[in-house]
Design a protein around this motif. Structure first.
Motif, mmCIF file in Angstrom:
data_model
loop_
_atom_site.group_PDB
_atom_site.id
_atom_site.type_symbol
_atom_site.label_atom_id
_atom_site.label_comp_id
_atom_site.label_asym_id
_atom_site.label_seq_id
_atom_site.Cartn_x
_atom_site.Cartn_y
_atom_site.Cartn_z
ATOM 1 N N THR A 1 -21.892 -12.176 43.297
ATOM 2 C CA THR A 1 -22.780 -11.057 42.990
ATOM 3 C C THR A 1 -24.128 -11.230 43.678
ATOM 4 O OG1 THR A 1 -23.768 -9.791 41.162
ATOM 5 C CG2 THR A 1 -23.747 -12.177 40.922
ATOM 6 N N ILE A 2 -24.894 -10.151 43.724
ATOM 7 C CA ILE A 2 -26.328 -10.201 44.023
ATOM 8 C C ILE A 2 -27.016 -10.226 42.665
ATOM 9 C CG2 ILE A 2 -28.282 -9.002 45.060
ATOM 10 C CD1 ILE A 2 -26.292 -7.714 47.020
ATOM 11 N N ASN B 1 -37.655 -5.581 43.435
ATOM 12 C CA ASN B 1 -36.441 -5.663 44.251
ATOM 13 C C ASN B 1 -36.084 -4.269 44.777
ATOM 14 O OD1 ASN B 1 -35.603 -8.562 43.726
ATOM 15 N ND2 ASN B 1 -35.805 -7.769 41.635
ATOM 16 N N VAL C 1 -24.145 -5.701 41.852
ATOM 17 C CA VAL C 1 -25.524 -6.092 41.564
ATOM 18 C C VAL C 1 -25.626 -6.390 40.077
ATOM 19 C CG1 VAL C 1 -27.960 -5.434 41.585
ATOM 20 C CG2 VAL C 1 -26.447 -4.643 43.426
ATOM 21 N N ILE D 1 -22.656 -2.000 39.190
ATOM 22 C CA ILE D 1 -23.993 -2.454 38.786
ATOM 23 C C ILE D 1 -23.926 -2.788 37.304
ATOM 24 C CG2 ILE D 1 -26.418 -1.842 38.468
ATOM 25 C CD1 ILE D 1 -26.250 0.013 40.824
ATOM 26 N N LEU E 1 -35.548 -2.971 39.820
ATOM 27 C CA LEU E 1 -34.711 -2.701 40.988
ATOM 28 C C LEU E 1 -34.799 -1.231 41.336
ATOM 29 C CD1 LEU E 1 -32.458 -3.193 43.102
ATOM 30 C CD2 LEU E 1 -30.800 -2.843 41.251
ATOM 31 N N SER F 1 -28.494 -7.275 37.299
ATOM 32 C CA SER F 1 -29.940 -7.285 37.078
ATOM 33 C C SER F 1 -30.223 -7.666 35.640
ATOM 34 C CB SER F 1 -30.533 -5.905 37.393
ATOM 35 O OG SER F 1 -31.940 -5.903 37.197
#
Length: 519
Positions: A273-274, A283, A297, A325, A310, A299
């Motif tokens: 993942t990011i 970000n 992603v 996400i 983000l 977060s």
């Protein structure tokens, strides 16, 4: 006496049978082999990363069993290719037999160090051939591989113990040693350019106070269980740009796995993942394609950050084995975002937070397995082993969006009712898939007549996507999303759709990330 006679008859029969068997007599090969292909393309590999295994089938169409005196690589022992002929590994083979009207398999692999090749300027077309027999009977099958150079980022390994470096993170003001393999990026590694692709092993972490800048056209490839990690006080800036050629995406930043073969192009879960850790700030992701991750992603935290933790725009997230996400008590703004094909939810805002998405296409046409969650999930809690934690969902606004998929309903509002927290959301001018024939969703959150929660909503009308299986989510002329959007939300970057079409100059104003076309 009978026993002796029986043994004599049996022996005579076996001798007679063996004398009639031609398949124990192998004739020399006459150069009439047939191959399943005349050239084996091993597709593209990165330097020093092994290829997939490719198969060549060799047929003997003759009525006689044959013996092939030699099978070998043209470059001999110096070849970068490896063979396995009928289960035996090597680079040369002698007296290989094939029965009449039968076949055998040859398996081919390679691992190529581009530093051992001539000056390549980042790419080299490596070739060799498999030679069957010699002289007038020699037949050949060509082997071709494109080798790419790359920038490799990987954690250190202790050659004595074999232990791979792991990350220490600042969590809640404490330095916590984790079992996450990876390392922090060095100062000269904090800009990813488009000059060469990047290949990441483990997690490449952005240190506190630093920013990782990813330039337009960069290509970032992750090995299994790898990804990006943006630590407390750090930032990620992905500065992609619009690409006129939507097949090449020449200016977009692409995050994907490190297997380049076409058979891996759409396989979910190839990398991690990011990960935007709690405390990471500012970000920005613009014009990126994020594909084939576990979670595109992730977060965490910062729900009250000024602006958003983000900001993601003009970006596509596909083929995530879990979530496209996943927000956990965080703050995300999305504009012209497209998410599809997620093993769980394409977007999940969990444990409260702040979420604002405009002109986004959040859909889920996952076909790889049973899917438990909808395309869009909002909740205000998380369960731990000891307790249920709750938090404010301060806002969750979806404006001019499409929320759809191959299940129904495709959004769920999972609220733990508690007077100590709020659960604020609103859908404006969206096309959504939601029907409830069994009356499973009867609380006030699903009152579609409440204009404070749902305004200008269209339900259960086909979006008429071009090709959901291949993530082509532009809408057609029969879409239920046509002309249902409100100009109120067409401001700033949302004036143009993800293909750079001016929404305000179009004849209709359509929901989702794309203006419709005819196809």
């Amino acid at each position: 006496m009978k026993h002796v006679l029986y043994a004599l008859i049996t022996f005579t029969f076996l001798v007679s049978l063996s004398s009639c068997r031609k398949d124990l007599e192998f004739s020399p090969s006459s150069g009439n082999l047939l191959f399943s292909k005349d050239t084996v393309y091993l597709d593209t590999v990165f330097t020093n990363i092994g290829s997939s295994t490719y198969t060549l089938k060799v047929y003997n169409l003759n009525n006689d069993d044959i013996n092939i005196p030699t099978i070998k690589l043209g470059l001999g022992e110096d070849s970068e290719y490896r063979l396995n002929v009928d289960g035996i590994p090597g680079k040369s083979f002698q007296n290989v037999e094939i029965l009449a009207k039968d076949s055998m398999f040859v398996f081919i692999e390679t691992t190529i160090d581009i530093d051992n090749l001539p000056d390549t300027n980042g790419e080299f077309l490596y070739t060799d051939k498999i030679e069957f027999d010699s002289g007038f009977n020699q037949q050949e099958v060509d082997l071709v591989t494109l080798v790419k150079d790359a920038v490799f980022i990987y954690p250190d390994r202790d050659n004595t113990t074999g232990i791979i470096e792991t990350l220490t993170l600042n969590i809640g003001g404490e330095q916590v040693e984790t079992d996450i393999q990876g390392r922090y990026l060095m100062p000269d590694e904090l800009t990813f350019t488009n000059e060469r692709p990047y290949v990441v092993y483990g997690y490449a972490a952005v240190p506190n106070g630093e920013t990782l800048t990813v330039e337009a056209g960069a290509r970032v490839h992750f090995h299994a269980n790898s990804g990006l990690l943006v630590a407390e006080g750090a930032s990620l800036h992905v500065n992609g740009a619009f690409s006129p050629d939507q097949d090449l995406l020449e200016n977009e930043v692409i995050f994907e796995g490190d297997r380049l073969e076409p058979s891996f192009s759409d396989i979910p879960g190839q990398w991690g993942t990011i990960w935007l850790l709690e405390g990471s700030v500012n970000n920005i992701i613009n014009y990126a394609t994020i594909k084939n991750a576990g979670v595109g992603v992730l977060s965490d935290g910062n729900p009250d950050e000024s602006g958003s933790k983000l900001q993601i725009s003009n970006s596509q997230i596909y083929n995530s084995s879990n979530f496209g996400i996943l927000g956990r008590n965080t703050s995300i703004t999305g504009e012209n975002v497209v998410i599809n094909n997620s093993g769980q939810s394409s977007f999940a805002g969990t444990l409260g937070g702040r979420y604002n998405f405009t002109h986004s296409t959040i859909v889920n046409y996952w076909r790889n397995s049973f899917r438990q969650f909808p395309a869009l999930l909002l909740n205000n809690f998380t369960e731990t082993q000891d307790a249920v934690l709750i938090a404010d969902l301060n806002e969750a606004n979806f404006n001019n969006c499409i929320i759809y998929g191959n299940d129904n309903p495709e959004f769920i509002l999972d609220e733990v009712e508690d007077n100590s927290v709020v659960f604020n959301f609103k859908f404006n001018n969206c096309l959504i898939r939601f029907s409830d024939p069994n009356n499973n969703f009867t609380d006030d959150n699903y009152d579609f007549n409440n204009l404070d929660l749902y305004d200008g909503i269209v339900r259960n009308v086909d979006p008429h996507f071009m090709d959901t299986e291949n993530n082509k989510l532009i809408i057609g002329e029969n879409s239920g999303a046509i002309n249902i959007a409100s100009p109120t939300y067409v401001i700033g970057t949302t004036q143009f759709d993800i293909l750079n079409v001016d929404r305000l100059s179009a004849e209709t104003l359509d929901a989702g990330a794309y203006q419709h076309i005819t196809f």
